[in-house]
Design a protein around this motif. Structure first.
Motif, PDB file in Angstrom:
ATOM      1  N   GLY A  25       0.831  -1.184   0.000  1.00 46.51           N
ATOM      2  CA  GLY A  25       0.000   0.000   0.000  1.00 46.51           C
ATOM      3  C   GLY A  25       0.867   1.236   0.000  1.00 46.51           C
ATOM      4  N   ARG A  26       0.300   2.343  -0.430  1.00 37.99           N
ATOM      5  CA  ARG A  26       1.064   3.586  -0.462  1.00 37.99           C
ATOM      6  C   ARG A  26       1.044   4.281   0.886  1.00 37.99           C
ATOM      7  NH1 ARG A  26       2.230   5.338  -5.635  1.00 37.99           N
ATOM      8  NH2 ARG A  26       1.333   3.952  -7.171  1.00 37.99           N
ATOM      9  N   CYS A  27       0.040   3.982   1.690  1.00 37.94           N
ATOM     10  CA  CYS A  27      -0.038   4.611   2.998  1.00 37.94           C
ATOM     11  C   CYS A  27      -0.688   3.623   3.960  1.00 37.94           C
ATOM     12  CB  CYS A  27      -0.828   5.909   2.936  1.00 37.94           C
ATOM     13  SG  CYS A  27      -2.457   5.678   2.280  1.00 37.94           S
ATOM     14  N   ARG A  28      -0.708   3.988   5.213  1.00 38.98           N
ATOM     15  CA  ARG A  28      -1.260   3.131   6.238  1.00 38.98           C
ATOM     16  C   ARG A  28      -2.706   2.714   5.920  1.00 38.98           C
ATOM     17  NH1 ARG A  28       0.278   2.233  11.507  1.00 38.98           N
ATOM     18  NH2 ARG A  28       2.502   2.307  11.336  1.00 38.98           N
ATOM     19  N   GLU A  29      -3.495   3.691   5.476  1.00 35.96           N
ATOM     20  CA  GLU A  29      -4.918   3.442   5.277  1.00 35.96           C
ATOM     21  C   GLU A  29      -5.150   2.352   4.235  1.00 35.96           C
ATOM     22  OE1 GLU A  29      -3.707   6.644   5.632  1.00 35.96           O
ATOM     23  OE2 GLU A  29      -4.434   6.552   7.694  1.00 35.96           O
ATOM     24  N   ASP A  30      -4.225   2.248   3.278  1.00 37.40           N
ATOM     25  CA  ASP A  30      -4.392   1.231   2.236  1.00 37.40           C
ATOM     26  C   ASP A  30      -4.404  -0.173   2.820  1.00 37.40           C
ATOM     27  OD1 ASP A  30      -4.491   3.119   0.400  1.00 37.40           O
ATOM     28  OD2 ASP A  30      -2.587   2.667  -0.594  1.00 37.40           O
TER      29      ASP A  30
END
Ligand code: SF4
Ligand code: SF4
Lengths: 403, 189
Positions: free
Chosen positions: B126-131
């Motif tokens: 993922g590109r960020c935590r939320e992904d």
């Protein structure tokens, strides 16, 4: 100060030089830091500093239910996770008075020995690489890959397996997989011959290992060494023989011992041990009884004594709290210690139970931690290059030492 | 040692070199990863997914909270509501933090209806935590992606079947084994 700057620099061969080796040094096998005092290149004193990989595993275990601690033990000696899992399962089984069914026992023994081979292969690979034999490194990883593939086929994970379970193993192994493992064994034997052909007589290997890091039997016992590091000094102590567990009383194997207690003898010991492991796995597959793999008395994974009192909107904090508030006294009370022969040495679990569904205290006797304490003794008066061989020969893994 | 014939005739080095020479003619075992891919074994513990019922198209989860209780890293959060009349639970949200997961497979082992599952999908990022914090929508999406790549008619997980485990230890609805029919599921996502 100006006077100091003008004075002659000290002669490094006469004064003691302090050097920090690690924790990012590639041949300290993880995050071990050594505080060295050197005279030239000779080690006068050496102080190991541990704790860089501390994750509070023992404390964490106090907040988990018995089945939930199992995945934590994977992260101790992550190279032979099967042995850690089995060790933990054994201590809880003894607390609850559960006996795994025979098939579960045999499967557990089989995977433990596979893990031991995998661990010794990794040890040989890195030990040889530290000393300068690159080829062995690549060969060992080739075979280790196959063993990890077996693990993947058996339980779906390669390193953090969580395959043994309190009261047996989590599921049965397919016949096809067993056949694959069985057919792999003769090949593995040939491979061990290859490693021996590359190293055992090689003049560079002999120069670097014979007479390096000598420890006598008495000293080894006094330092608390176990496993191949102790057997290299000629003490035939093996938990599998002396306090047998699982299917070990029913299979035949020998405990190889060394004579001189140097790096070369420990190397020989481990190679012999791999051959014995192959022997055990072969017997396990041949004798594998039919039947179930887990005992009926095993507690469920989602150990929830009493009713569930979860509210709507339950986030798992709520679920967790309601579980902790359940009545205690669901398990026997008491303290017990039980050990397994891990790949590195005697891996012990000391468990205190207060009757609730969680361990009151779990202490882990990690062989690596105790072996590290012997490094100053072994390294004294050796050169820095030999220190690398000494760290390698003790076969330490920091995940287990720092927990 | 220095005067032994092995040492003087370089027998040790020749033996070693012969072994490496033999390997030179063997097939290499290296896998050129991004171009060639290893087929993982069935029931590999990879990315999580929420199984969708092929008939109704709804997630199979019955909000029993077993997975949330058993998870050692406590990464599953479930919100549900209770139907006033029938007393049935309805799942409102299911949040699984893949970043905290230790891939132990406990959740799929205890799930009584085979709803949460660790699929054989091993490469994801993922590109960020939320992904990597999966909510219900993403979990269903994961399942659809997994099904689209699955070329067999059924999906069966070893942790649902639990071969060799006594009946008493398996959750009741799963005692006869649990197979998910895949054909007929719309996978256009
Ligand atoms: S695999 Fe284990 S850690 Fe991950 S969500 Fe399931 S129970 Fe939790
Ligand atoms: S165990 Fe299965 S059915 Fe129960 S809440 Fe978890 S996913 Fe839903």
């Amino acid at each position: 100060m100006p006077e100091n700057r003008l004075s002659e620099p000290e002669d490094p061969f006469l004064s003691v030089l302090e050097l920090q080796m690690g924790p990012q040094h590639p041949s300290t096998h993880g995050v071990l830091k050594l505080h060295l005092k050197l005279e030239g290149e000779r080690i006068v004193d050496c102080e190991p500093i541990v704790g860089f990989l501390h994750r509070g595993l023992e404390k964490l275990a106090e907040n988990f239910t018995y089945p939930q601690v199992l995945p934590l033990t994977d992260r101790l000696d992550y190279i032979s996770a099967m042995n850690n899992n089995t060790g933990y399962c054994l201590v809880v089984e003894r607390l609850l008075g559960i006996e795994p069914p025979p098939r579960g026992k045999y499967l557990r023994t089989m995977v433990c020995e596979l893990a031991r081979i995998a661990s010794h292969l990794l040890w040989l690979a890195t030990h040889a690489l530290d000393i300068g034999a690159m080829t062995v490194f690549l060969y060992c990883f080739r075979e280790r890959e196959q063993i990890l593939n077996f693990f993947e086929e058996i339980c779906g994970a390669r390193l953090t397996v969580s395959y043994p379970r309190i009261g047996g193993v989590r599921m049965d192994v397919e016949e096809a997989t067993l056949e694959k493992v069985y057919n792999f064994l003769p090949e593995m034997e040939r491979r061990i011959d290859e490693y021996e052909g590359l190293l055992s007589e090689n003049r560079i290997w002999l120069e670097r290992t014979v007479g390096v890091g000598v420890i006598t039997a008495e000293e080894a016992i006094a330092y608390g060494l176990t496993g191949p590091s102790l057997r290299g000094s000629g003490v035939p102590y093996d938990v599998r023989k002396h306090f047998p567990y699982d299917a070990y009383p029913e299979v035949e194997f020998e405990v190889p011992v060394g004579k001189n207690g140097d790096t070369y003898d420990r190397y020989k010991c481990r190679l012999q041990e791999m051959r014995q492991s192959i022997r055990i796995i072969r017997q396990c597959i041949e004798k594998l009884p039919e039947g179930e793999v887990v005992s009926e008395l095993t507690p469920d994974l989602d150990m929830m004594p009493g009713g569930r009192m979860l509210k709507a909107e339950a986030f798992n904090e709520v679920a967790f709290i309601s579980f902790l508030q359940e009545a205690k006294e669901i398990f026997p009370k008491g303290e017990l210690y039980s050990a397994v022969e891990g790949a590195k040495g005697e891996l012990g679990f000391y468990l205190v139970s207060d009757g609730s569904g969680r361990p009151y205290r779990l202490h882990i006797r990690a062989p690596s931690f105790i072996h590290i304490s012997a490094i100053p003794k072994l390294a004294k008066d050796h050169l820095i290059a030999d220190l690398v061989a000494i760290i390698g020969t003790l076969d330490i893994v920091m995940g287990e030492c720092d927990r | 040692m220095r005067l032994s014939p092995t040492y003087l005739l370089f027998k040790d080095l020749v033996t070693g070199l012969l072994i490496t020479l033999r390997t030179f003619f063997r097939k290499p075992v290296t896998v050129r990863y991004p171009h060639e891919k290893v087929q993982v074994f069935p029931s590999f513990r990879g990315r999580h997914a929420m199984v969708v019922d092929p008939e109704t198209g709804k997630p199979r989860c019955v909000a029993c909270l077993k997975c949330s209780v058993v998870c050692p890293s406590r990464c599953i959060k479930i919100e549900y509501e209770v139907d006033e009349k029938t007393g049935e639970r309805r799942l409102r949200e299911y949040i699984l933090e893949a970043l905290r997961c230790v891939y132990c497979g406990y959740c799929e082992e205890v799930c009584p209806v085979g709803a949460i599952v660790l699929t054989e999908w091993f490469e994801y990022s993922g590109r960020c935590r939320e992904d990597l914090i999966f909510n219900l929508e993403k979990l269903v999406q994961n399942w659809k992606e997994h099904v689209a790549k699955w070329d067999k008619e059924f999906y069966e997980n070893k942790y649902w079947v639990l071969k060799g485990v006594p009946l008493k230890l398996k959750p009741a609805p799963r005692r006869m084994g649990l197979v998910v029919k895949i054909k007929g599921v719309k996978v256009d996502g």
